[in-house]
Design a protein around this motif. Structure first.
Motif, PDB file in Angstrom:
ATOM      1  N   GLU A   1     -16.766  17.615  17.874  1.00  0.00           N
ATOM      2  CA  GLU A   1     -17.049  18.687  16.908  1.00  0.00           C
ATOM      3  C   GLU A   1     -15.899  18.881  15.926  1.00  0.00           C
ATOM      4  O   GLU A   1     -16.085  19.447  14.846  1.00  0.00           O
ATOM      5  CB  GLU A   1     -17.311  20.010  17.660  1.00  0.00           C
ATOM      6  N   GLN A   2     -14.721  18.394  16.291  1.00  0.00           N
ATOM      7  CA  GLN A   2     -13.572  18.563  15.394  1.00  0.00           C
ATOM      8  C   GLN A   2     -13.415  17.396  14.433  1.00  0.00           C
ATOM      9  O   GLN A   2     -12.509  17.403  13.598  1.00  0.00           O
ATOM     10  CB  GLN A   2     -12.297  18.667  16.230  1.00  0.00           C
ATOM     11  N   LEU A   3     -14.238  16.383  14.571  1.00  0.00           N
ATOM     12  CA  LEU A   3     -14.042  15.172  13.765  1.00  0.00           C
ATOM     13  C   LEU A   3     -15.129  15.048  12.711  1.00  0.00           C
ATOM     14  O   LEU A   3     -16.275  15.460  12.921  1.00  0.00           O
ATOM     15  CB  LEU A   3     -14.078  13.927  14.670  1.00  0.00           C
ATOM     16  N   ARG A   4     -14.721  14.442  11.585  1.00  0.00           N
ATOM     17  CA  ARG A   4     -15.677  14.214  10.498  1.00  0.00           C
ATOM     18  C   ARG A   4     -15.550  12.769  10.029  1.00  0.00           C
ATOM     19  O   ARG A   4     -14.519  12.135  10.217  1.00  0.00           O
ATOM     20  CB  ARG A   4     -15.369  15.156   9.323  1.00  0.00           C
ATOM     21  N   THR A   5     -16.600  12.293   9.370  1.00  0.00           N
ATOM     22  CA  THR A   5     -16.553  10.911   8.881  1.00  0.00           C
ATOM     23  C   THR A   5     -15.570  10.818   7.724  1.00  0.00           C
ATOM     24  O   THR A   5     -15.449  11.748   6.924  1.00  0.00           O
ATOM     25  CB  THR A   5     -17.935  10.452   8.408  1.00  0.00           C
ATOM     26  N   GLN A   6     -14.893   9.685   7.650  1.00  0.00           N
ATOM     27  CA  GLN A   6     -13.905   9.510   6.578  1.00  0.00           C
ATOM     28  C   GLN A   6     -14.465   8.728   5.403  1.00  0.00           C
ATOM     29  O   GLN A   6     -13.963   8.804   4.290  1.00  0.00           O
ATOM     30  CB  GLN A   6     -12.670   8.790   7.147  1.00  0.00           C
ATOM     31  N   THR A   7     -15.517   7.934   5.673  1.00  0.00           N
ATOM     32  CA  THR A   7     -16.149   7.187   4.572  1.00  0.00           C
ATOM     33  C   THR A   7     -17.654   7.419   4.639  1.00  0.00           C
ATOM     34  O   THR A   7     -18.170   7.891   5.658  1.00  0.00           O
ATOM     35  CB  THR A   7     -15.891   5.680   4.713  1.00  0.00           C
ATOM     36  N   GLY A   8     -18.332   7.014   3.567  1.00  0.00           N
ATOM     37  CA  GLY A   8     -19.793   7.095   3.582  1.00  0.00           C
ATOM     38  C   GLY A   8     -20.358   6.035   4.512  1.00  0.00           C
ATOM     39  O   GLY A   8     -19.797   4.947   4.637  1.00  0.00           O
ATOM     40  N   ILE A   9     -21.453   6.351   5.181  1.00  0.00           N
ATOM     41  CA  ILE A   9     -22.033   5.395   6.147  1.00  0.00           C
ATOM     42  C   ILE A   9     -23.466   5.120   5.740  1.00  0.00           C
ATOM     43  O   ILE A   9     -24.262   6.043   5.508  1.00  0.00           O
ATOM     44  CB  ILE A   9     -21.977   5.988   7.576  1.00  0.00           C
ATOM     45  N   GLU A  10     -23.797   3.835   5.657  1.00  0.00           N
ATOM     46  CA  GLU A  10     -25.164   3.457   5.282  1.00  0.00           C
ATOM     47  C   GLU A  10     -25.973   3.188   6.537  1.00  0.00           C
ATOM     48  O   GLU A  10     -25.481   2.526   7.465  1.00  0.00           O
ATOM     49  CB  GLU A  10     -25.114   2.206   4.410  1.00  0.00           C
ATOM     50  N   ILE A  11     -27.190   3.688   6.527  1.00  0.00           N
ATOM     51  CA  ILE A  11     -28.088   3.478   7.673  1.00  0.00           C
ATOM     52  C   ILE A  11     -29.410   2.995   7.102  1.00  0.00           C
ATOM     53  O   ILE A  11     -29.842   3.435   6.033  1.00  0.00           O
ATOM     54  CB  ILE A  11     -28.282   4.788   8.474  1.00  0.00           C
ATOM     55  N   GLU A  12     -30.049   2.064   7.850  1.00  0.00           N
ATOM     56  CA  GLU A  12     -31.299   1.481   7.347  1.00  0.00           C
ATOM     57  C   GLU A  12     -32.370   2.536   7.158  1.00  0.00           C
ATOM     58  O   GLU A  12     -32.496   3.455   7.953  1.00  0.00           O
ATOM     59  CB  GLU A  12     -31.855   0.463   8.372  1.00  0.00           C
ATOM     60  N   ARG A  13     -33.159   2.362   6.115  1.00  0.00           N
ATOM     61  CA  ARG A  13     -34.354   3.161   5.836  1.00  0.00           C
ATOM     62  C   ARG A  13     -34.028   4.659   5.758  1.00  0.00           C
ATOM     63  O   ARG A  13     -34.823   5.510   6.167  1.00  0.00           O
ATOM     64  CB  ARG A  13     -35.437   2.957   6.910  1.00  0.00           C
ATOM     65  N   ARG A  14     -32.836   4.942   5.236  1.00  0.00           N
ATOM     66  CA  ARG A  14     -32.414   6.337   5.209  1.00  0.00           C
ATOM     67  C   ARG A  14     -31.356   6.480   4.125  1.00  0.00           C
ATOM     68  O   ARG A  14     -30.613   5.536   3.845  1.00  0.00           O
ATOM     69  CB  ARG A  14     -31.799   6.658   6.576  1.00  0.00           C
ATOM     70  N   HIS A  15     -31.243   7.667   3.581  1.00  0.00           N
ATOM     71  CA  HIS A  15     -30.172   7.861   2.595  1.00  0.00           C
ATOM     72  C   HIS A  15     -28.837   7.857   3.334  1.00  0.00           C
ATOM     73  O   HIS A  15     -28.758   8.255   4.497  1.00  0.00           O
ATOM     74  CB  HIS A  15     -30.371   9.174   1.818  1.00  0.00           C
ATOM     75  N   PRO A  16     -27.777   7.388   2.644  1.00  0.00           N
ATOM     76  CA  PRO A  16     -26.491   7.236   3.336  1.00  0.00           C
ATOM     77  C   PRO A  16     -25.897   8.575   3.745  1.00  0.00           C
ATOM     78  O   PRO A  16     -26.175   9.609   3.144  1.00  0.00           O
ATOM     79  CB  PRO A  16     -25.599   6.529   2.309  1.00  0.00           C
ATOM     80  N   VAL A  17     -25.079   8.514   4.802  1.00  0.00           N
ATOM     81  CA  VAL A  17     -24.409   9.730   5.302  1.00  0.00           C
ATOM     82  C   VAL A  17     -23.117   9.904   4.491  1.00  0.00           C
ATOM     83  O   VAL A  17     -22.284   9.004   4.458  1.00  0.00           O
ATOM     84  CB  VAL A  17     -24.091   9.554   6.806  1.00  0.00           C
ATOM     85  N   PRO A  18     -22.930  11.040   3.825  1.00  0.00           N
ATOM     86  CA  PRO A  18     -21.743  11.192   2.959  1.00  0.00           C
ATOM     87  C   PRO A  18     -20.477  11.367   3.796  1.00  0.00           C
ATOM     88  O   PRO A  18     -20.540  11.783   4.962  1.00  0.00           O
ATOM     89  CB  PRO A  18     -22.058  12.469   2.169  1.00  0.00           C
ATOM     90  N   PRO A  19     -19.299  11.079   3.214  1.00  0.00           N
ATOM     91  CA  PRO A  19     -18.045  11.328   3.951  1.00  0.00           C
ATOM     92  C   PRO A  19     -17.867  12.823   4.160  1.00  0.00           C
ATOM     93  O   PRO A  19     -18.325  13.637   3.359  1.00  0.00           O
ATOM     94  CB  PRO A  19     -16.961  10.756   3.024  1.00  0.00           C
ATOM     95  N   GLY A  20     -17.199  13.161   5.249  1.00  0.00           N
ATOM     96  CA  GLY A  20     -17.010  14.583   5.567  1.00  0.00           C
ATOM     97  C   GLY A  20     -18.098  15.135   6.458  1.00  0.00           C
ATOM     98  O   GLY A  20     -18.075  16.306   6.814  1.00  0.00           O
ATOM     99  N   THR A  21     -19.050  14.300   6.843  1.00  0.00           N
ATOM    100  CA  THR A  21     -20.118  14.777   7.744  1.00  0.00           C
ATOM    101  C   THR A  21     -19.545  14.895   9.155  1.00  0.00           C
ATOM    102  O   THR A  21     -18.841  13.991   9.610  1.00  0.00           O
ATOM    103  CB  THR A  21     -21.262  13.753   7.778  1.00  0.00           C
ATOM    104  N   PRO A  22     -19.851  15.973   9.875  1.00  0.00           N
ATOM    105  CA  PRO A  22     -19.380  16.050  11.269  1.00  0.00           C
ATOM    106  C   PRO A  22     -19.950  14.900  12.087  1.00  0.00           C
ATOM    107  O   PRO A  22     -21.113  14.505  11.917  1.00  0.00           O
ATOM    108  CB  PRO A  22     -19.926  17.390  11.761  1.00  0.00           C
ATOM    109  N   LEU A  23     -19.126  14.346  12.962  1.00  0.00           N
ATOM    110  CA  LEU A  23     -19.548  13.190  13.768  1.00  0.00           C
ATOM    111  C   LEU A  23     -20.742  13.545  14.655  1.00  0.00           C
ATOM    112  O   LEU A  23     -21.573  12.685  14.956  1.00  0.00           O
ATOM    113  CB  LEU A  23     -18.388  12.683  14.636  1.00  0.00           C
TER     114      LEU A  23
END
Lengths: 454, 166
Positions: A242-264
């Motif tokens: 809960e204390q960690l967030r993504t540092q880069t954008g993450i691409e996932i198939e058939r879905r819009h990418p997860v932006p940086p700063g999203t909680p893990l």
């Protein structure tokens, strides 16, 4: 030897004691208590039973019979006063606390902590240890000198990249490698590490989970296993994630990418909503936790040699699929070989020398400088990919025999738990210790639990 | 219960074992079939996806006319996959370029159910037509392979005939 049914009855007796008006309270973390409304079915015997019972009921009866191995008898089946126990629980052990683990507590038995997000309960355990914990009144282990060595390695690894701390526990069968891995796991969990434990790596390669070819990664994905791993990883490590967030954008198939700063936690939930996304999300999550430096990461794998063996999967042309062409083993191999790493943390593996379906392969044997069990000349083919994946692994040899004081602690645990069918005295201890020549599994299973002497 | 081409496959059975319910499919063929359809060894029939069941039915209805599956490319140890946003068409194109031609597939020659039974009937009918010893024994309803007839021979007396059911 009929010690085990007696054991099951003994445990149920304790349950009965806890349910009665006596002041004893015996809590067993791994004992099953019959759920409300659950009726224990006996499997029908003979042809009559097969003809009259519908297939569904037979199947559930068979399943109950299978699951009842080493499960306590239900309390309702033990009404006799002989099973009442009014003796106080004599097995009192200190709790496994990371601060306590120094050379001073060597050869002492400590009980593992019991909490909601216990990694043992959530990740699972190797089969032998699961059975042992079902028999013991509380899961515990003896601290050995090699435990302190492993913990020192972990303390050093917490500040370094996991590429420099890839350790494999080696030793003959039954010497305590899996137990040592459990101790390392509990230590890291208590020290606020992010932990990921694979208790039975054989399940990744023995064709028991779904596989499907993926054109993008050119490997066979194992979505269900990835989904279950994500689920368990989230459950055990929720407060830290809960204390960690993504540092880069993450691409996932058939879905819009997860932006940086999203909680893990949110990223993991994407993988949990759709099993098809689970392998990609698991890859991404491990990469993200590899980049962060707040929490060290422990990746612990039991049955480590199975990752380097031939898998039981077959491709569409019936050729065997190599383990590094399956998504989950490939992921673990990449972290074990140092191709991917955690900024802080370690990768620990424990070999299983008693598994004949997945024996130790020559590539891993040579990487760990273990002695050969048969002649391997230069004409024996070594797979180059596996040699690369095994490069740089460090070996931590677990002593093949318990020391006398360690064995004495083990003996005391089983004795105080009232599990030894023979009279527990020095003579029994020394006899069984010598017969097993100090081997932990032989001492407990073949020595103490399987023999009866007046 | 799953019905495929008139054969009932119980839900609780492993798919690899359940496929042997088809006449003409034994354990080896079932294993190959499961591998072709990417069904793992411990998959139960109830866990089969509708797509897998449709593929199975489509394949078994006519094995000889099934499309050959190419050998898909597999990742080397240094392979870095493209990003997940890569369009499917691009991936298909690349996979097709790198796929190798498939070798002879033994599954295309299998015969099941009525076809397999017809083969057995035709063989016996042929033996009868050419007037061989085997044909005569089938016609008499006696053992064919040199077994004793003084005693036993019950199965042959019950089942052997020119139009013997396979």
């Amino acid at each position: 030897m009929l010690t085990l049914p007696v054991r099951c009855q003994r445990v149920s007796c304790q349950l009965l004691a806890s349910s009665s008006t006596s002041p004893l309270v015996q809590t067993r973390s791994y004992a099953t208590q019959p759920k409300k409304g659950q009726i224990v079915k006996q499997a029908s015997q003979g042809f009559k039973g097969k003809k009259n019972t519908p297939p569904g009921q037979m199947e559930s009866a068979k399943k109950d019979k299978k699951m009842m191995a080493f499960q306590p008898l239900p309390v309702s089946q033990l009404p006799h006063p002989l099973f009442e126990s009014d003796r106080p629980d004599s097995l009192t052990l200190q709790s496994f606390h990371p601060e306590m683990l120094t050379r001073v507590v060597e050869s002492q038995a400590l009980k593992f902590p019991h909490n909601d997000n216990d990694p043992f309960r959530i990740f699972g355990l190797p089969r032998n240890i699961l059975v042992e914990f079902r028999l013991l009144s509380k899961p515990c282990s003896v601290i050995r000198s090699v435990t302190i060595d492993a913990i020192n390695k972990l303390d050093a690894a917490s500040e370094k990249n996991s590429k420099e701390s890839r350790v494999v526990f080696t030793g003959p069968q039954g010497c305590g490698k899996s137990f040592l891995l459990l101790q390392a796991l509990q230590y890291c969990n208590a020290r606020d590490w992010l932990v990921l434990y694979i208790p039975r790596a054989t399940n990744l390669v023995n064709s028991t989970t779904a596989h499907t070819y993926d054109m993008r990664t050119r490997t066979y994905l194992q979505p269900i296993f990835a989904y279950q791993t994500l689920q368990r990883f989230l459950k055990v490590n929720t407060p830290r994630l809960e204390q960690l967030r993504t540092q880069t954008g993450i691409e996932i198939e058939r879905r819009h990418p997860v932006p940086p700063g999203t909680p893990l936690v949110e990223l993991i939930n994407i993988g949990l909503k759709d099993q098809g996304h689970a392998p990609t999300v698991l890859d991404a999550v491990l990469e993200e936790i590899g980049k962060q430096t707040i929490f060290p990461v422990l990746l612990a794998v039991d049955d480590f040699q199975a990752l380097y063996c031939k898998s039981h999967y077959r491709d569409q042309h019936f050729s065997a699929i190599k383990s590094y062409h399956l998504s989950m083993p490939r992921l673990l191999l990449e972290y074990a070989s140092g191709r991917k790493s955690f900024a802080r943390g370690a990768v620990f593996g424990a070999l299983s020398m008693s598994n004949t379906t997945f024996p130790l392969p020559v590539e891993l044997r040579e990487a760990l400088s273990l002695e050969y069990d048969r002649p391997y000349g230069q004409y024996v083919k070594r797979q180059q990919e596996l040699v690369e994946y095994a490069h740089g692994l460090e070996r931590l040899a677990v002593p093949s025999s318990l020391s006398v004081s360690e064995a004495a602690s083990v003996f005391e645990v089983w004795m105080k738990d009232r599990a030894v069918p023979s009279k527990p005295n020095d003579e029994l201890f020394l006899t069984k210790y010598s017969e097993a020549s100090g081997n932990a599994r032989a001492f407990v299973w073949k020595g103490l639990l399987s023999s009866m002497s007046a | 219960m799953v019905h495929v081409l008139g054969v009932q496959l119980p839900d609780y059975q492993y798919a690899r074992f359940a496929l042997t319910a088809f006449y003409g499919i034994g354990h080896k063929t079932a294993h190959r079939l499961c591998a072709r359809l990417q069904i793992h060894d411990k998959c139960k029939v109830r866990s089969l996806t509708p797509h897998q069941i449709t593929e199975l039915a489509a394949f078994l209805s006519s094995p000889s006319t099934s499309t050959p599956i190419p050998r898909f490319p597999l990742a080397t140890s240094s392979y870095k996959p493209p990003p997940a946003s890569t369009p499917l068409a691009v991936l298909k194109e690349e996979t097709k370029k790198l796929s190798q031609r498939a070798w002879a597939d033994p599954l295309r020659n299998i015969k099941i159910e009525s076809e397999a039974r017809r083969v057995v009937k035709d063989n016996i009918a042929h033996q009868r037509m050419i007037g061989s010893y085997v044909g005569k024994r089938h016609a008499m309803g006696l053992p064919v392979r040199g077994q004793n007839t003084q005693n036993n021979a019950r199965t042959a007396k019950k089942l052997n005939r020119v139009d013997r059911r396979g």
